[in-house]
Design an enzyme around this catalytic site. Structure first.
Site, PDB file in Angstrom:
ATOM      1  N   ILE A  14      -0.756  11.546  -6.918  1.00  0.00           N
ATOM      2  CA  ILE A  14       0.431  11.382  -6.086  1.00  0.00           C
ATOM      3  C   ILE A  14       1.317  10.263  -6.635  1.00  0.00           C
ATOM      4  O   ILE A  14       2.541  10.381  -6.672  1.00  0.00           O
ATOM      5  CB  ILE A  14       0.023  11.085  -4.631  1.00  0.00           C
ATOM      6  N   ARG A  34      -5.159   0.299 -13.210  1.00  0.00           N
ATOM      7  CA  ARG A  34      -6.239  -0.690 -13.287  1.00  0.00           C
ATOM      8  C   ARG A  34      -7.027  -0.602 -14.580  1.00  0.00           C
ATOM      9  O   ARG A  34      -7.496  -1.610 -15.096  1.00  0.00           O
ATOM     10  CB  ARG A  34      -7.171  -0.539 -12.087  1.00  0.00           C
ATOM     11  N   TYR A 151     -12.021   3.898   4.795  1.00  0.00           N
ATOM     12  CA  TYR A 151     -10.747   4.443   4.300  1.00  0.00           C
ATOM     13  C   TYR A 151      -9.748   4.612   5.451  1.00  0.00           C
ATOM     14  O   TYR A 151      -8.578   4.232   5.338  1.00  0.00           O
ATOM     15  CB  TYR A 151     -11.010   5.791   3.619  1.00  0.00           C
ATOM     16  N   LYS A 155      -6.079   2.719   5.851  1.00  0.00           N
ATOM     17  CA  LYS A 155      -4.827   3.475   5.904  1.00  0.00           C
ATOM     18  C   LYS A 155      -4.110   3.298   7.243  1.00  0.00           C
ATOM     19  O   LYS A 155      -2.879   3.294   7.302  1.00  0.00           O
ATOM     20  CB  LYS A 155      -5.099   4.956   5.624  1.00  0.00           C
TER      21      LYS A 155
END
Length: 245
Positions: A14, A34, A151, A155
């Site tokens: 994305i 990274r 997660y 978010k």
């Protein structure tokens, strides 16, 4: 007018689609990564001829690394005017099996990493009295998902960050919004078993996964002048799965 855009974690999936969408509209675009190479940084976008991505290695869990990345981008492209905080990881397991390290590790990248980038970007945005911050969340952050307590928490936290930034910096023509994608056609979803993908599609009113470009379209719109009066919003790109949750 061309602007300097930073997409964290913009070397794949994305993030890369978002970065390429900004390049296509003529912006100066940097991406952080990274490890490994940064796809698209060495070769111009042949399809559009729009230009190149400026790749910078950065670990968003390290404040010094974030500062160094911003410094390099400022020297090459100018101050970051549009920040897309996209860098994120998963480390899924059920609640009873999840270690504290698994929980805090995901939050440090997905939530605290976004905070580090927003804080660093805000200094130049305040000076310019203009800026756009877009945080890439997930339908999971609002809808919940078994095995993803860490997660989902990370978010969901981005919503609070964006809304607090809006209240702090909104008077300086700086907006902060959240884009919450659902299931998107990426390498990760492509690797899912067919029966799992069928199950997921049945739960989505649109009956399909999103294309990464559809997420990118929402992001570029929020970054533009036409969305200047939108701030603190959560824009779902999930085919109706979350329905505002």
């Amino acid at each position: 007018m061309a602007r300097t855009v930073l997409v964290t974690g913009g070397n794949r999936g994305i993030g890369l689609a978002i970065a390429q969408a900004f390049v296509k509209q003529g912006d100066r675009v940097a991406v952080t990564y990274r490890s490994g190479a940064a796809p698209g940084t060495d070769t111009p976008d042949v399809e559009t001829g729009a230009g190149r991505l400026f790749g910078v290695r950065c670990d968003v869990t390290d404040s010094d690394s974030v500062d160094a990345a911003f410094t390099a981008i400022e020297a090459e492209l100018g101050p970051v005017e549009v920040l897309v905080a996209n860098a994120g990881i998963t480390d899924d397991t059920l609640l009873l099996r999840m270690s504290e390290e698994q929980f805090t590790g995901v939050l440090d990248t997905n939530l605290t990493g976004a905070f580090r980038c927003a804080k660093r970007a805000s200094t130049k945005m305040l000076r310019a009295r203009w800026g756009r911050m877009i945080f890439i969340s997930s339908v999971v952050g609002l809808y919940g998902s078994p095995g993803q307590v860490n997660y989902a928490a990370s978010k969901a936290g981005l919503v609070g960050v964006a809304r607090s930034v809006t209240r702090e910096l909104g008077s300086r023509n700086i907006t902060a919004n959240v884009v919450a994608p659902g299931y998107v056609e990426t390498d990760m979803t492509a690797a899912l078993p067919d029966d799992r993908k069928t199950e997921y599609r049945k739960a989505i009113p649109a009956g399909r996964f999103a294309a990464a470009d559809e997420v990118a379209s929402a992001v570029t719109w929020l970054a533009g002048d036409s969305a200047g009066y939108i701030s603190g919003a959560v824009i779902p790109v999930d085919g109706g799965l979350g329905m505002g949750h």
